[in-house]
Design an enzyme around this catalytic site. Structure first.
Site, PDB file in Angstrom:
ATOM      1  N   SER A   1       0.633  -1.929  -0.114  1.00  0.00           N
ATOM      2  CA  SER A   1       0.263  -0.019  -0.123  1.00  0.00           C
ATOM      3  C   SER A   1       0.755   0.864   0.005  1.00  0.00           C
ATOM      4  O   SER A   1       1.891   1.433   0.283  1.00  0.00           O
ATOM      5  CB  SER A   1      -1.079  -0.217   1.514  1.00  0.00           C
ATOM      6  OG  SER A   1      -1.201   1.090   1.010  1.00  0.00           O
TER       7      SER A   1
ATOM      8  N   LYS B   1      -4.720  -6.870   3.435  1.00  0.00           N
ATOM      9  CA  LYS B   1      -4.543  -5.434   2.869  1.00  0.00           C
ATOM     10  C   LYS B   1      -6.211  -5.925   2.454  1.00  0.00           C
ATOM     11  O   LYS B   1      -6.804  -4.498   2.419  1.00  0.00           O
ATOM     12  CB  LYS B   1      -3.404  -6.090   1.123  1.00  0.00           C
ATOM     13  CG  LYS B   1      -3.689  -4.941   0.757  1.00  0.00           C
ATOM     14  CD  LYS B   1      -3.656  -3.349   0.538  1.00  0.00           C
ATOM     15  CE  LYS B   1      -3.475  -2.693   0.008  1.00  0.00           C
ATOM     16  NZ  LYS B   1      -4.196  -2.023  -1.134  1.00  0.00           N
TER      17      LYS B   1
ATOM     18  N   HIS C   1      -7.952  -3.585   5.061  1.00  0.00           N
ATOM     19  CA  HIS C   1      -6.677  -1.611   5.047  1.00  0.00           C
ATOM     20  C   HIS C   1      -7.564  -1.184   3.959  1.00  0.00           C
ATOM     21  O   HIS C   1      -7.837  -0.140   4.108  1.00  0.00           O
ATOM     22  CB  HIS C   1      -4.982  -2.293   4.639  1.00  0.00           C
ATOM     23  CG  HIS C   1      -4.800  -0.995   3.993  1.00  0.00           C
ATOM     24  ND1 HIS C   1      -4.672  -0.574   2.846  1.00  0.00           N
ATOM     25  CD2 HIS C   1      -3.697  -0.047   5.078  1.00  0.00           C
ATOM     26  CE1 HIS C   1      -4.277   0.453   2.568  1.00  0.00           C
ATOM     27  NE2 HIS C   1      -3.410   0.613   3.803  1.00  0.00           N
ATOM     28  N   ASN C   2      -7.665  -2.199   2.810  1.00  0.00           N
ATOM     29  CA  ASN C   2      -8.391  -1.151   1.403  1.00  0.00           C
ATOM     30  C   ASN C   2      -9.952  -0.587   2.269  1.00  0.00           C
ATOM     31  O   ASN C   2     -10.015   0.702   2.012  1.00  0.00           O
ATOM     32  CB  ASN C   2      -8.463  -1.690   0.083  1.00  0.00           C
ATOM     33  CG  ASN C   2      -7.302  -1.748  -0.406  1.00  0.00           C
ATOM     34  OD1 ASN C   2      -6.318  -1.085   0.545  1.00  0.00           O
ATOM     35  ND2 ASN C   2      -7.356  -1.663  -1.659  1.00  0.00           N
TER      36      ASN C   2
ATOM     37  N   GLU D   1      -9.864   1.723   4.816  1.00  0.00           N
ATOM     38  CA  GLU D   1      -9.546   3.410   3.188  1.00  0.00           C
ATOM     39  C   GLU D   1     -11.141   3.616   2.715  1.00  0.00           C
ATOM     40  O   GLU D   1     -10.905   5.152   2.969  1.00  0.00           O
ATOM     41  CB  GLU D   1      -8.803   2.696   2.705  1.00  0.00           C
ATOM     42  CG  GLU D   1      -8.354   3.633   1.105  1.00  0.00           C
ATOM     43  CD  GLU D   1      -7.253   3.367   0.665  1.00  0.00           C
ATOM     44  OE1 GLU D   1      -6.533   2.577   0.820  1.00  0.00           O
ATOM     45  OE2 GLU D   1      -7.990   3.326  -0.464  1.00  0.00           O
TER      46      GLU D   1
HETATM   47  C1  6PG Z   1      -2.959   1.149  -1.418  1.00  0.00           C
HETATM   48  C2  6PG Z   1      -4.456   1.645  -1.841  1.00  0.00           C
HETATM   49  C3  6PG Z   1      -5.181   0.892  -3.183  1.00  0.00           C
HETATM   50  C4  6PG Z   1      -5.829   0.620  -4.070  1.00  0.00           C
HETATM   51  C5  6PG Z   1      -7.226   2.253  -4.680  1.00  0.00           C
HETATM   52  C6  6PG Z   1      -7.795   1.942  -5.378  1.00  0.00           C
HETATM   53  O1  6PG Z   1      -3.027   0.870  -0.435  1.00  0.00           O
HETATM   54  O2  6PG Z   1      -2.634   2.216  -2.399  1.00  0.00           O
HETATM   55  O3  6PG Z   1      -5.846   0.906  -1.381  1.00  0.00           O
HETATM   56  O4  6PG Z   1      -4.474  -0.369  -3.022  1.00  0.00           O
HETATM   57  O5  6PG Z   1      -5.979  -0.460  -5.306  1.00  0.00           O
HETATM   58  O6  6PG Z   1      -6.570   3.179  -3.356  1.00  0.00           O
HETATM   59  O7  6PG Z   1      -8.689   1.518  -4.761  1.00  0.00           O
HETATM   60  P1  6PG Z   1     -10.429   1.817  -5.421  1.00  0.00           P
HETATM   61  O8  6PG Z   1     -10.151   1.875  -6.493  1.00  0.00           O
HETATM   62  O9  6PG Z   1     -11.241   0.266  -4.439  1.00  0.00           O
HETATM   63  O10 6PG Z   1     -11.331   3.297  -4.856  1.00  0.00           O
END
Ligand code: 6PG
Length: 488
Positions: A130, A185, A188-189, A192
């Site tokens: 990430s 991960k 984590h997303n 996010e």
């Molecule tokens: C990271 C992000 C990455 C992810 C984008 C797009 O940890 O660097 O999470 O892995 O691919 O943020 O995610 P979405 O398109 O689902 O918003």
């Protein structure tokens, strides 16, 4: 080439290129390969010029360049492309060699690949990476899992290129067996998504309810970033609010309000539903994106149903400071609730899949490099260090106090927004969860009565031990026979 390369990397899109350059900066020799050779040549003649990076036009060539045990990292699109490369690599590799997948793969695929490669005597690691483009170049957060025997051979490289938390600890450690790395991960997303949705709701309240200008909003997020909400996402929000378009107007207002998503949030919600873990804020954040994507339908609905905007609810500047203070507390308490939900899910997934996961270490890996990096993650690590058996983050003294103290402000912010017709799915869902979680008696007695009434699904009684099931013939016309009592 005098000596063999330390690691091979396949897939020279932006993340792959930047990881290669990061490894090179840390003294590792990297051999690279890309399906389209021209892209590899551009990379070698461009960003990688003057480095020790070497290119291979074929996979055979790449494998031949590597030190044993070979380490081959895939930075390609998640899904069938990963399987296709694995298939081509298997006959080229020797027992004990290591294949690493650094894409956003779905964890059941990683579970399957670990087992499949094991049959060939190969070791597979599925790792979350990430931090986006910049993180890959300067120090991402790395979450590896899979065949643990491979970890000693990969650890020095990964920990060298990873970000470092403020105390110097690398934001990379072994997560667990099988798909554990990709699972963490994925969550984590999803967290996010939750953080981003909370910020988006705060922005809408500031903009529409408080009538604030973009500079004023940027200042508030900037100030929040100096306090307990300090985080990368709050920081970039302030920058975004200050950015103007070519005509000098705020660029943000020229961006279409239809959000995309690549799948990790959705996977999390599906998995949480399967495991019976109420990640309500994450689910609302995923569905808020889905609702936003129905742009044309919403425009039509606004005409037919009327927009919920209540302009008389726009607050004057006197009220503004009080509301902003409430909002900061609401975002903080909702954020704690969201992380608590995320860790509830990781805990249950670990139990279900027999992964041994150190929750404090996971929060530690997220302290730097990744998109959700924040000061607050240090408190989570500390809470788990103090009590590794902690049932729920909300019960850790530091978070129990913070959420309890925030409740009046949180409730005021949510009711104010709802009263003015500003949708707050994440702030509101988190508050409802928080209220539900600390309510001794929920109205599920009614659900159980209804289930028993129409389907003889039985219920447990408050005056009898758990596990004893009763059925009532509610109408007098139903029989005494009950249905099974299983729970899905
Ligand atoms: C990271 C992000 C990455 C992810 C984008 C797009 O940890 O660097 O999470 O892995 O691919 O943020 O995610 P979405 O398109 O689902 O918003």
């Amino acid at each position: 080439m005098d000596r063999k390369a330390d690691i091979g990397l396949i897939g020279l899109a932006v993340m792959g290129q930047n990881l290669v350059l990061n490894m090179n900066d840390n003294g590792y020799t990297v051999a690279v390969h890309n399906r389209t050779t021209a892209k590899m040549e551009d990379f070698l003649a461009g960003p990688a010029k003057g480095t020790s990076v070497v290119g291979a036009e074929t996979l055979e060539g790449l494998v031949g360049m590597l030190e044993s045990p070979r380490r081959v990292m895939l930075m390609v699109k998640a899904g069938p492309v990963v399987d296709s490369y694995i298939e081509q690599l298997i006959p080229l590799l020797d027992k004990g060699d290591i294949v690493i997948d650094g894409g956003n793969s779905h964890y059941p695929d990683t579970e399957r690949r670990v087992k499949e490669l094991e049959k060939h005597g190969l070791l597979f690691i599925g790792t979350g990476v990430s931090g986006g483009e910049e993180g890959a170049r300067t120090g991402p957060s790395i979450m590896p899992g899979g065949a643990s025997q491979a970890w000693p051979a990969v650890k020095p490289i990964f920990q060298a290129i990873a970000a470092r938390a403020s105390d110097g600890t690398p934001c990379c450690d072994w997560v667990g067996d099988g798909g554990a790395g990709h699972y963490v991960k994925m969550v984590h997303n999803a967290i996010e998504y939750g953080d981003m949705q909370l910020i988006a709701e705060a922005y809408q309240i500031m903009h529409e309810l408080l009538g604030m200008s973009h500079t004023e909003m940027a200042d508030v997020f900037g100030a929040w970033n100096q306090g307990r909400l300090e985080s990368y996402l709050i920081e970039i929000t302030s920058d975004i609010l200050r950015t103007v378009d070519e005509d000098g107007s705020p660029l943000l207002e020229n961006i279409l309000d239809a959000a995309g998503q690549k799948g990790t949030g959705k996977w999390t919600v599906v998995d949480a539903a399967n495991l019976g873990i109420p990640v309500t804020l994450i689910a609302e954040a995923v569905f808020a994106r889905s609702l936003s994507a129905l742009k044309e339908e919403r425009v039509k609905a606004a005409e037919i149903l009327g927009e919920p905007k209540n302009s008389s609810a726009v607050l004057g500047s006197g009220d503004r400071d009080a509301m902003l203070a409430d909002l900061e507390a609401a975002v903080f308490a909702a954020k704690i609730t969201s992380y608590a939900q995320g860790f509830m899910l990781i805990r249950e997934a670990a139990r279900e899949n027999n992964w041994t996961i150190d929750f404090g270490a996971v929060a530690g890996m997220w302290r730097g490099g990744c998109i959700i990096r924040s000061a607050f993650l240090g408190d989570i690590t500390e809470a788990y260090d103090k009590n590794p058996e902690l049932q729920n983050l909300l019960l850790a003294p530091v978070f129990a106090t913070a959420t309890r103290d925030s409740v009046p402000a949180w409730r005021r912010a949510v009711t104010r927004a709802i009263g003015a017709g500003v949708p707050v799915p994440a702030l509101g869902a988190a508050l409802s969860f928080f209220d539900g979680y600390r309510t001794q008696r929920l109205p599920a007695n009614m659900l159980q009565a209804q289930r028993d009434y129409f389907g003889a699904h039985t219920y447990e009684r408050t005056d009898k031990p758990r596990g004893e099931y009763y059925h009532t013939n509610w109408t007098g016309s139903g029989g005494a026979v009950s249905a099974g009592t299983y729970n899905a």
